[in-house]
Motif scaffolding. Structure first.
Motif, PDB file in Angstrom:
ATOM      1  N   SER A  60       0.830  -1.206   0.000  1.00 19.21           N
ATOM      2  CA  SER A  60       0.000   0.000   0.000  1.00 19.21           C
ATOM      3  C   SER A  60       0.860   1.251   0.000  1.00 19.21           C
ATOM      4  N   THR A  61       0.287   2.278  -0.581  1.00 18.27           N
ATOM      5  CA  THR A  61       0.822   3.618  -0.384  1.00 18.27           C
ATOM      6  C   THR A  61      -0.064   4.186   0.702  1.00 18.27           C
ATOM      7  N   ASP A  62       0.461   4.242   1.893  1.00 14.78           N
ATOM      8  CA  ASP A  62      -0.348   4.599   3.056  1.00 14.78           C
ATOM      9  C   ASP A  62      -0.699   6.071   3.072  1.00 14.78           C
ATOM     10  N   SER A  63       0.250   6.903   2.676  1.00 12.55           N
ATOM     11  CA  SER A  63      -0.017   8.339   2.614  1.00 12.55           C
ATOM     12  C   SER A  63       1.021   9.018   1.750  1.00 12.55           C
ATOM     13  N   VAL A  64       0.579  10.060   1.085  1.00 10.41           N
ATOM     14  CA  VAL A  64       1.470  10.993   0.408  1.00 10.41           C
ATOM     15  C   VAL A  64       0.899  12.360   0.749  1.00 10.41           C
ATOM     16  N   ASP A  65       1.649  13.128   1.487  1.00  7.42           N
ATOM     17  CA  ASP A  65       1.209  14.460   1.856  1.00  7.42           C
ATOM     18  C   ASP A  65       2.058  15.480   1.119  1.00  7.42           C
ATOM     19  N   PHE A  66       1.406  16.189   0.186  1.00  5.65           N
ATOM     20  CA  PHE A  66       2.069  17.241  -0.571  1.00  5.65           C
ATOM     21  C   PHE A  66       2.010  18.507   0.281  1.00  5.65           C
ATOM     22  N   LEU A  67       3.143  18.948   0.793  1.00 11.09           N
ATOM     23  CA  LEU A  67       3.189  20.065   1.730  1.00 11.09           C
ATOM     24  C   LEU A  67       3.448  21.400   1.049  1.00 11.09           C
ATOM     25  N   GLN A  68       4.312  21.396   0.057  1.00  8.96           N
ATOM     26  CA  GLN A  68       4.621  22.604  -0.713  1.00  8.96           C
ATOM     27  C   GLN A  68       4.916  22.196  -2.143  1.00  8.96           C
ATOM     28  N   PRO A  69       4.569  23.066  -3.104  1.00 12.10           N
ATOM     29  CA  PRO A  69       4.840  22.723  -4.507  1.00 12.10           C
ATOM     30  C   PRO A  69       6.333  22.709  -4.808  1.00 12.10           C
ATOM     31  N   ILE A  70       6.694  21.875  -5.763  1.00  7.76           N
ATOM     32  CA  ILE A  70       8.076  21.776  -6.236  1.00  7.76           C
ATOM     33  C   ILE A  70       8.111  22.425  -7.612  1.00  7.76           C
ATOM     34  N   LYS A  71       8.854  23.487  -7.730  1.00  4.99           N
ATOM     35  CA  LYS A  71       8.808  24.310  -8.936  1.00  4.99           C
ATOM     36  C   LYS A  71       9.793  23.863 -10.005  1.00  4.99           C
ATOM     37  N   ASN A  72       9.460  24.272 -11.225  1.00  8.67           N
ATOM     38  CA  ASN A  72      10.344  24.043 -12.351  1.00  8.67           C
ATOM     39  C   ASN A  72      11.721  24.637 -12.043  1.00  8.67           C
ATOM     40  N   ASP A  73      12.755  23.943 -12.444  1.00 11.46           N
ATOM     41  CA  ASP A  73      14.149  24.340 -12.266  1.00 11.46           C
ATOM     42  C   ASP A  73      14.638  24.254 -10.827  1.00 11.46           C
ATOM     43  N   HIS A  74      13.822  23.677  -9.943  1.00 12.91           N
ATOM     44  CA  HIS A  74      14.294  23.341  -8.604  1.00 12.91           C
ATOM     45  C   HIS A  74      14.815  21.904  -8.669  1.00 12.91           C
ATOM     46  N   SER A  75      15.430  21.450  -7.584  1.00 10.13           N
ATOM     47  CA  SER A  75      15.756  20.030  -7.493  1.00 10.13           C
ATOM     48  C   SER A  75      14.766  19.393  -6.534  1.00 10.13           C
ATOM     49  N   VAL A  76      14.633  18.094  -6.662  1.00 13.25           N
ATOM     50  CA  VAL A  76      13.802  17.330  -5.746  1.00 13.25           C
ATOM     51  C   VAL A  76      14.669  16.183  -5.232  1.00 13.25           C
ATOM     52  N   CYS A  77      14.776  16.087  -3.914  1.00 14.90           N
ATOM     53  CA  CYS A  77      15.615  15.068  -3.279  1.00 14.90           C
ATOM     54  C   CYS A  77      14.731  14.215  -2.377  1.00 14.90           C
ATOM     55  N   LEU A  78      14.748  12.912  -2.618  1.00 12.32           N
ATOM     56  CA  LEU A  78      13.969  11.978  -1.814  1.00 12.32           C
ATOM     57  C   LEU A  78      14.925  11.165  -0.945  1.00 12.32           C
ATOM     58  N   GLU A  79      14.578  11.035   0.312  1.00 14.57           N
ATOM     59  CA  GLU A  79      15.312  10.188   1.245  1.00 14.57           C
ATOM     60  C   GLU A  79      14.321   9.169   1.785  1.00 14.57           C
ATOM     61  N   SER A  80      14.632   7.890   1.619  1.00 14.64           N
ATOM     62  CA  SER A  80      13.735   6.851   2.118  1.00 14.64           C
ATOM     63  C   SER A  80      14.517   5.838   2.949  1.00 14.64           C
ATOM     64  N   TYR A  81      13.812   5.249   3.905  1.00 16.22           N
ATOM     65  CA  TYR A  81      14.392   4.172   4.715  1.00 16.22           C
ATOM     66  C   TYR A  81      13.279   3.372   5.379  1.00 16.22           C
ATOM     67  N   VAL A  82      13.607   2.149   5.788  1.00 15.84           N
ATOM     68  CA  VAL A  82      12.652   1.323   6.522  1.00 15.84           C
ATOM     69  C   VAL A  82      12.525   1.908   7.919  1.00 15.84           C
ATOM     70  N   ALA A  83      11.291   2.274   8.276  1.00 12.80           N
ATOM     71  CA  ALA A  83      11.031   2.912   9.566  1.00 12.80           C
ATOM     72  C   ALA A  83      10.550   1.918  10.616  1.00 12.80           C
ATOM     73  N   SER A  84       9.807   0.900  10.188  1.00 14.42           N
ATOM     74  CA  SER A  84       9.327  -0.123  11.116  1.00 14.42           C
ATOM     75  C   SER A  84       9.003  -1.376  10.320  1.00 14.42           C
ATOM     76  N   VAL A  85       8.859  -2.479  11.014  1.00  7.33           N
ATOM     77  CA  VAL A  85       8.551  -3.750  10.355  1.00  7.33           C
ATOM     78  C   VAL A  85       7.519  -4.529  11.155  1.00  7.33           C
ATOM     79  N   GLY A  86       6.836  -5.425  10.440  1.00  5.89           N
ATOM     80  CA  GLY A  86       6.008  -6.457  11.055  1.00  5.89           C
ATOM     81  C   GLY A  86       6.762  -7.766  10.881  1.00  5.89           C
ATOM     82  N   ARG A  87       6.042  -8.857  10.717  1.00  7.74           N
ATOM     83  CA  ARG A  87       6.727 -10.120  10.491  1.00  7.74           C
ATOM     84  C   ARG A  87       7.318 -10.158   9.085  1.00  7.74           C
ATOM     85  N   SER A  88       6.479  -9.840   8.083  1.00  7.74           N
ATOM     86  CA  SER A  88       6.949  -9.853   6.689  1.00  7.74           C
ATOM     87  C   SER A  88       6.758  -8.498   6.007  1.00  7.74           C
ATOM     88  N   SER A  89       6.203  -7.547   6.722  1.00  7.92           N
ATOM     89  CA  SER A  89       5.943  -6.233   6.127  1.00  7.92           C
ATOM     90  C   SER A  89       6.970  -5.208   6.590  1.00  7.92           C
TER      91      SER A  89
END
Length: 174
Positions: A60-89
């Motif tokens: 699932s995509t649990d949430s995507v919250d768009f907080l501020q627009p990302i403008k043309n000629d700006h950069s966009v940097c994504l940082e992702s990591y595993v924050a928590s786990v279940g047994r297989s999730s």
């Protein structure tokens, strides 16, 4: 403490930076939301794979919250990591930072949580390593996991109820 293997959040860290070009933008001259969602799923899937080193699927995509627009000629940097786990999730946190490349101003543009499930070659779920948060941010995100899990389960229950009432035939074809 269980006997499961353990990994630190930082072991699944993925950083992706891109420039926003005119072809990436909508009529408001800001990054298409769908383009950002593609970036989010891409980085999150790599984080999930780095954590478990087996096959994965997006649950699932649990949430995507768009907080501020990302403008043309700006950069966009994504940082992702595993924050928590279940047994297989695995719950993946994605932080999206935009930068005005002319002024150097950086701002938080979006946040997202996704859930991935680890599977073997036969498509059966497999156990994933536990995750250990270290930084203040990782600990804060990790601490909110129970509330997010409850919300995720309630949303899935509501989605299944809705789906049971929906028709699949296209009315104008029949």
């Amino acid at each position: 403490m269980s006997n499961r293997k353990q990994k630190f959040c930082k072991e699944s860290l993925v950083i992706k930076t891109s420039r926003v070009f005119p072809q990436d933008t909508n009529n408001h001259n800001t990054l298409f939301g769908g383009k950002l969602m593609t970036y989010i799923d891409d980085t999150a899937s790599i984080s999930a794979s780095r954590h478990c080193r087996v096959g994965i699927v997006t649950a699932s995509t649990d949430s995507v919250d768009f907080l501020q627009p990302i403008k043309n000629d700006h950069s966009v940097c994504l940082e992702s990591y595993v924050a928590s786990v279940g047994r297989s999730s695995m719950e993946i946190f994605v932080k999206v930072i935009s930068e005005n490349l002319k002024t150097g101003e950086r701002y938080l543009a979006a946040t997202s949580f996704l859930t991935f499930v680890a599977i073997d070659d036969a498509g059966k779920t497999v156990e994933v390593p536990e995750v250990i948060p270290e930084s203040e941010e990782e600990k804060m995100i990790h601490e909110g996991r129970e509330a997010r899990e409850i919300a995720r389960k309630e949303r899935l229950k509501a989605s299944r109820l809705l789906a049971s009432s929906l028709k699949t035939e296209v009315p104008w074809l029949f």
